[in-house]
Scaffold this motif. Sequence first.
Motif, PDB file in Angstrom:
ATOM      1  N   PRO A  62      11.424   5.528   3.017  1.00 35.92           N
ATOM      2  CA  PRO A  62      10.026   5.549   2.826  1.00 35.92           C
ATOM      3  C   PRO A  62       9.828   6.428   1.333  1.00 35.92           C
ATOM      4  CG  PRO A  62      10.277   6.579   4.697  1.00 35.92           C
ATOM      5  CD  PRO A  62      11.539   6.049   4.398  1.00 35.92           C
ATOM      6  N   PRO A  63       8.619   6.255   0.730  1.00 37.04           N
ATOM      7  CA  PRO A  63       8.438   7.154  -0.377  1.00 37.04           C
ATOM      8  C   PRO A  63       8.144   8.592   0.466  1.00 37.04           C
ATOM      9  CG  PRO A  63       6.944   5.493  -0.496  1.00 37.04           C
ATOM     10  CD  PRO A  63       7.777   5.019   0.663  1.00 37.04           C
ATOM     11  N   ALA A  64       8.255   9.501  -0.507  1.00 40.42           N
ATOM     12  CA  ALA A  64       7.892  11.017   0.353  1.00 40.42           C
ATOM     13  C   ALA A  64       6.470  11.280   0.725  1.00 40.42           C
ATOM     14  CB  ALA A  64       8.327  12.174  -0.925  1.00 40.42           C
ATOM     15  N   HIS A  65       5.687  10.339   0.025  1.00 37.70           N
ATOM     16  CA  HIS A  65       4.107  10.713   0.422  1.00 37.70           C
ATOM     17  C   HIS A  65       3.808   9.746   1.597  1.00 37.70           C
ATOM     18  CE1 HIS A  65       4.162   7.065  -2.409  1.00 37.70           C
ATOM     19  NE2 HIS A  65       3.196   6.730  -1.557  1.00 37.70           N
ATOM     20  N   ALA A  66       4.532   9.106   2.303  1.00 37.91           N
ATOM     21  CA  ALA A  66       4.131   8.118   3.241  1.00 37.91           C
ATOM     22  C   ALA A  66       4.758   8.436   4.691  1.00 37.91           C
ATOM     23  CB  ALA A  66       4.646   6.736   2.948  1.00 37.91           C
ATOM     24  N   SER A  73      -6.326  11.468  -1.483  1.00 36.31           N
ATOM     25  CA  SER A  73      -6.917  12.941  -1.547  1.00 36.31           C
ATOM     26  C   SER A  73      -6.185  13.771  -0.359  1.00 36.31           C
ATOM     27  CB  SER A  73      -8.365  13.129  -0.998  1.00 36.31           C
ATOM     28  OG  SER A  73      -8.584  12.425   0.001  1.00 36.31           O
ATOM     29  N   ALA A  74      -5.316  13.156   0.603  1.00 32.16           N
ATOM     30  CA  ALA A  74      -4.886  13.952   1.673  1.00 32.16           C
ATOM     31  C   ALA A  74      -3.219  13.926   1.078  1.00 32.16           C
ATOM     32  CB  ALA A  74      -4.691  13.067   3.054  1.00 32.16           C
ATOM     33  N   ARG A  75      -2.407  14.662   1.944  1.00 31.72           N
ATOM     34  CA  ARG A  75      -1.258  15.180   1.672  1.00 31.72           C
ATOM     35  C   ARG A  75      -0.336  13.894   1.769  1.00 31.72           C
ATOM     36  NH1 ARG A  75      -0.899  18.707   5.288  1.00 31.72           N
ATOM     37  NH2 ARG A  75      -1.498  20.527   3.856  1.00 31.72           N
ATOM     38  N   TYR A  76      -0.383  13.188   2.872  1.00 32.19           N
ATOM     39  CA  TYR A  76       0.324  11.843   3.218  1.00 32.19           C
ATOM     40  C   TYR A  76      -0.457  10.686   3.448  1.00 32.19           C
ATOM     41  CZ  TYR A  76       4.209  15.330   4.482  1.00 32.19           C
ATOM     42  OH  TYR A  76       4.951  16.093   4.460  1.00 32.19           O
ATOM     43  N   LYS A  77       0.211   9.674   2.928  1.00 29.95           N
ATOM     44  CA  LYS A  77      -0.516   8.573   3.418  1.00 29.95           C
ATOM     45  C   LYS A  77       0.151   7.935   4.666  1.00 29.95           C
ATOM     46  CE  LYS A  77      -2.226   4.451   0.969  1.00 29.95           C
ATOM     47  NZ  LYS A  77      -2.721   4.252  -0.285  1.00 29.95           N
ATOM     48  N   VAL A  78      -0.525   7.897   5.700  1.00 25.98           N
ATOM     49  CA  VAL A  78      -0.143   7.702   7.186  1.00 25.98           C
ATOM     50  C   VAL A  78      -0.572   6.182   7.496  1.00 25.98           C
ATOM     51  CG1 VAL A  78      -0.281   8.466   9.581  1.00 25.98           C
ATOM     52  CG2 VAL A  78      -0.447  10.295   7.509  1.00 25.98           C
ATOM     53  N   PHE A  79       0.482   5.395   7.968  1.00 18.12           N
ATOM     54  CA  PHE A  79       0.054   4.345   8.717  1.00 18.12           C
ATOM     55  C   PHE A  79       0.239   4.120  10.206  1.00 18.12           C
ATOM     56  CE2 PHE A  79       1.169   3.991   4.164  1.00 18.12           C
ATOM     57  CZ  PHE A  79       0.517   2.728   3.643  1.00 18.12           C
ATOM     58  N   ILE A  80      -0.735   3.915  10.613  1.00 13.90           N
ATOM     59  CA  ILE A  80      -0.883   4.030  12.215  1.00 13.90           C
ATOM     60  C   ILE A  80      -0.917   2.292  12.631  1.00 13.90           C
ATOM     61  CG2 ILE A  80      -2.012   4.379  14.299  1.00 13.90           C
ATOM     62  CD1 ILE A  80      -3.119   6.921  12.817  1.00 13.90           C
ATOM     63  N   ILE A  81       0.192   1.691  13.330  1.00 14.29           N
ATOM     64  CA  ILE A  81       0.369   0.713  13.843  1.00 14.29           C
ATOM     65  C   ILE A  81       0.276   0.361  15.392  1.00 14.29           C
ATOM     66  CG2 ILE A  81       1.697  -1.611  13.759  1.00 14.29           C
ATOM     67  CD1 ILE A  81       2.596  -0.901  11.151  1.00 14.29           C
ATOM     68  N   ASP A  82      -0.737   0.034  16.115  1.00 14.56           N
ATOM     69  CA  ASP A  82      -0.893   0.010  17.440  1.00 14.56           C
ATOM     70  C   ASP A  82      -0.374  -1.253  17.822  1.00 14.56           C
ATOM     71  OD1 ASP A  82      -1.644   0.930  19.840  1.00 14.56           O
ATOM     72  OD2 ASP A  82      -3.903   0.975  19.566  1.00 14.56           O
ATOM     73  N   GLU A  83       0.137  -1.106  19.239  1.00 12.11           N
ATOM     74  CA  GLU A  83       0.822  -2.308  19.703  1.00 12.11           C
ATOM     75  C   GLU A  83       1.852  -2.943  18.873  1.00 12.11           C
ATOM     76  OE1 GLU A  83       0.113  -2.870  22.813  1.00 12.11           O
ATOM     77  OE2 GLU A  83      -1.617  -1.769  23.133  1.00 12.11           O
ATOM     78  N   VAL A  84       2.807  -2.063  18.450  1.00 10.28           N
ATOM     79  CA  VAL A  84       3.810  -2.788  17.523  1.00 10.28           C
ATOM     80  C   VAL A  84       4.468  -3.779  17.850  1.00 10.28           C
ATOM     81  CG1 VAL A  84       5.083  -0.827  17.923  1.00 10.28           C
ATOM     82  CG2 VAL A  84       5.104  -1.777  15.541  1.00 10.28           C
ATOM     83  N   ALA A 121       0.664  -1.342   0.036  1.00 14.21           N
ATOM     84  CA  ALA A 121       0.041   0.129   0.129  1.00 14.21           C
ATOM     85  C   ALA A 121       0.930   1.467   0.058  1.00 14.21           C
ATOM     86  CB  ALA A 121      -0.794   0.048   1.236  1.00 14.21           C
ATOM     87  N   VAL A 122       2.207   1.195   0.533  1.00 17.11           N
ATOM     88  CA  VAL A 122       3.090   2.309   0.666  1.00 17.11           C
ATOM     89  C   VAL A 122       3.311   2.902  -0.760  1.00 17.11           C
ATOM     90  CG1 VAL A 122       5.508   3.093   1.330  1.00 17.11           C
ATOM     91  CG2 VAL A 122       3.845   1.873   2.969  1.00 17.11           C
ATOM     92  N   ARG A 123       3.209   2.037  -1.845  1.00 18.70           N
ATOM     93  CA  ARG A 123       3.804   2.460  -2.962  1.00 18.70           C
ATOM     94  C   ARG A 123       2.717   3.453  -3.748  1.00 18.70           C
ATOM     95  NH1 ARG A 123       3.716  -3.040  -6.120  1.00 18.70           N
ATOM     96  NH2 ARG A 123       4.208  -1.946  -7.735  1.00 18.70           N
ATOM     97  N   TYR A 124       1.585   3.443  -3.370  1.00 18.47           N
ATOM     98  CA  TYR A 124       0.598   4.027  -3.991  1.00 18.47           C
ATOM     99  C   TYR A 124       0.433   5.556  -3.357  1.00 18.47           C
ATOM    100  CZ  TYR A 124      -0.641  -0.413  -6.275  1.00 18.47           C
ATOM    101  OH  TYR A 124      -0.490  -1.652  -6.918  1.00 18.47           O
ATOM    102  N   ARG A 125       0.386   6.617  -4.123  1.00 18.98           N
ATOM    103  CA  ARG A 125       0.151   8.014  -3.646  1.00 18.98           C
ATOM    104  C   ARG A 125      -1.055   8.007  -3.035  1.00 18.98           C
ATOM    105  NH1 ARG A 125       4.006  11.243  -4.864  1.00 18.98           N
ATOM    106  NH2 ARG A 125       2.568  12.930  -3.960  1.00 18.98           N
ATOM    107  N   PRO A 126      -1.331   8.884  -2.000  1.00 15.07           N
ATOM    108  CA  PRO A 126      -2.601   9.078  -1.085  1.00 15.07           C
ATOM    109  C   PRO A 126      -3.654   9.546  -2.221  1.00 15.07           C
ATOM    110  CG  PRO A 126      -0.899  10.991  -0.793  1.00 15.07           C
ATOM    111  CD  PRO A 126      -0.225   9.544  -1.464  1.00 15.07           C
TER     112      PRO A 126
END
Length: 279
Positions: A169-173, A140-151, A133-138
């Motif tokens: 990481p890509p610039a958009h992630a 509508s938002a500025r960044y694609k943000v990945f929140i991983i809880d209890e990592v 999923a990181v490969r693809y640009r967001p």
Amino acid sequence: MSDSGDNGQTSADQTYRVLARKYRPATFDDLIGQDAMVRTLTNAFAAGRIAQAYMLTGVRGVGKTTTARILARALNYEPKKGDGDGPLPGPTVVMPELGVHCEAIMASQHPDVVEMDAASHTGIDDVREIIEAVRYRPMSARYKVFIIDEVHMLSRQAFNGLLKTLEEPPAHARFIFATTEIRKVPVTVLSRCQRFDLARIGADLLVEQFRFIASSEGATITDEALALIARAAEGSSRDGLSLLDQAIAQGAGTIEAQDVRDMLGLADRGRVIDLFEAV
């Protein structure tokens, strides 16, 4: 019995939210007890020094997941367009009103903010989905943000799979991790993140928060009862709000210290003192 028999009661039951969710912070200004982190992020965002990954650690209930969502909101903050608007600002911690993406992000419904609970998604296959999923640009938002809880619950293979993406990481992630067990996170992952240790919230701050919320809920609570709840919360806002919720229900809107003692199973202080004096 038909639902139509008591529409008012049914509606109230359906719309009730526990206090911890109802009063969840929506901006950095709403966070209590985390001044050092807020100050650092404010300065970093103002200087344009946006980290590629953040690691939030602390005991349960101090606001790690909430902070992650607020951070995702700040990274993607975009004021709602209006007449005469100038150029769109970059990431900012100053969010005076709800922006274009804010409501969806805080409700965990934005397509460009992906949340994953590592407690139930521990394997390399789950991480591969994120890497893909990181490969693809967001969308509508500025960044694609990945929140991983209890990592810390991720397997060793999963952590190893993340390393390359975290390093370049890509610039958009952007990545935001949250954990209660920072010692279980590999050093190789930690070294690629900007780390924030969320402190236990002071009892005095909890008392003020609980007093405000109790008043907002139309409940009357004594200072001693507030202090007992804050002490039992042990620095956790969420735990304290759960206790306050229970106390309001038990006291039917009026909460005395003895009500809280009975609820918590605490001994009466006067009797304890009498016992020691007798000995």
